[in-house]
Design a protein around this motif. Structure first.
Motif, PDB file in Angstrom:
ATOM      1  N   ILE A   1      -4.603  19.240  -8.734  1.00 47.17           N
ATOM      2  CA  ILE A   1      -3.731  18.274  -8.065  1.00 47.17           C
ATOM      3  C   ILE A   1      -3.301  18.886  -6.734  1.00 47.17           C
ATOM      4  N   ARG A   2      -3.947  18.414  -5.668  1.00 52.90           N
ATOM      5  CA  ARG A   2      -3.658  18.961  -4.342  1.00 52.90           C
ATOM      6  C   ARG A   2      -2.296  18.463  -3.863  1.00 52.90           C
ATOM      7  N   VAL A   3      -1.510  19.356  -3.296  1.00 54.84           N
ATOM      8  CA  VAL A   3      -0.142  19.054  -2.887  1.00 54.84           C
ATOM      9  C   VAL A   3      -0.112  18.289  -1.566  1.00 54.84           C
ATOM     10  N   SER A   4      -1.155  18.352  -0.793  1.00 52.58           N
ATOM     11  CA  SER A   4      -1.216  17.671   0.496  1.00 52.58           C
ATOM     12  C   SER A   4      -1.054  16.160   0.323  1.00 52.58           C
ATOM     13  N   GLU A   5      -0.241  15.532   1.176  1.00 53.26           N
ATOM     14  CA  GLU A   5      -0.015  14.081   1.129  1.00 53.26           C
ATOM     15  C   GLU A   5      -1.329  13.303   1.172  1.00 53.26           C
ATOM     16  N   GLU A   6      -2.306  13.846   1.851  1.00 55.24           N
ATOM     17  CA  GLU A   6      -3.607  13.199   1.995  1.00 55.24           C
ATOM     18  C   GLU A   6      -4.294  12.978   0.638  1.00 55.24           C
ATOM     19  N   PHE A   7      -4.108  13.896  -0.298  1.00 55.71           N
ATOM     20  CA  PHE A   7      -4.808  13.851  -1.582  1.00 55.71           C
ATOM     21  C   PHE A   7      -3.906  13.580  -2.781  1.00 55.71           C
ATOM     22  N   LEU A   8      -2.619  13.796  -2.632  1.00 61.06           N
ATOM     23  CA  LEU A   8      -1.698  13.799  -3.763  1.00 61.06           C
ATOM     24  C   LEU A   8      -1.774  12.514  -4.596  1.00 61.06           C
ATOM     25  N   GLU A   9      -1.689  11.357  -3.965  1.00 62.63           N
ATOM     26  CA  GLU A   9      -1.673  10.100  -4.721  1.00 62.63           C
ATOM     27  C   GLU A   9      -2.972   9.885  -5.497  1.00 62.63           C
ATOM     28  N   SER A  10      -4.119  10.122  -4.871  1.00 63.29           N
ATOM     29  CA  SER A  10      -5.394   9.913  -5.575  1.00 63.29           C
ATOM     30  C   SER A  10      -5.576  10.926  -6.713  1.00 63.29           C
ATOM     31  N   ASP A  11      -5.156  12.170  -6.494  1.00 66.07           N
ATOM     32  CA  ASP A  11      -5.257  13.173  -7.554  1.00 66.07           C
ATOM     33  C   ASP A  11      -4.332  12.824  -8.717  1.00 66.07           C
ATOM     34  N   GLN A  12      -3.131  12.353  -8.406  1.00 67.30           N
ATOM     35  CA  GLN A  12      -2.199  11.966  -9.455  1.00 67.30           C
ATOM     36  C   GLN A  12      -2.723  10.753 -10.225  1.00 67.30           C
TER      37      GLN A  12
END
Length: 146
Positions: free
Chosen positions: A8-19
């Motif tokens: 789960i990447r913490v970066s805003e760019e990836f956070l939602e899709s990873d979650q």
């Protein structure tokens, strides 16, 4: 018991899709144990280890298999069209492509099985907790007013 590892990447760019990825997995699994650790690299991320068992399928799950628009009854087609109208409005509102909100297959399944509550809605193939939390109440409202 099975195990799965998520990043789960913490970066805003990836956070939602990873979650959303992990939430969809969790909706289909019975979690036995979790372990997580923050990994600090160029892009910080949480490494999440999940021990789980697959959930027993609920009755509605067999209903949730996507079908074609052509297989909908007249009543279901009316509901499907109302759901498409709602999705178009939501897409304009959020400035997102309509398919990001819900795919046609999701709308077909919703129209066909007319879930009565958020828990039933979550059982439709491809709809996890994230989408249900974000749009579920509005979808139920569309169904109630159809």
């Amino acid at each position: 018991m099975k195990v799965k590892i998520f990043k789960i990447r913490v970066s805003e760019e990836f956070l939602e899709s990873d979650q959303e990825l992990i939430n969809n997995f969790l909706a289909q699994s019975e979690v036995l144990h979790t372990n997580s650790k923050l990994i600090e690299e160029e892009i910080n991320y949480w490494s999440v280890l999940i021990s789980y068992e697959e959930k027993k399928l609920k009755n509605i799950s067999s209903k949730a298999i996507p079908i074609s628009e052509d297989e909908l009854s007249e009543e279901e087609t009316i509901i499907y069209n109302k759901l498409k109208d709602w999705r178009s409005e939501k897409a304009k509102e959020t400035q997102l492509p309509a398919y990001i909100i819900f795919h046609n297959a999701h709308l077909v399944s919703i129209a066909r099985y007319k879930p009565n509550n958020l828990e039933d809605l979550e059982q439709i193939n491809g709809l996890g907790k994230s989408k249900t939390e974000k749009y579920g109440a509005e979808i139920i409202e569309v169904l109630e007013n159809a």
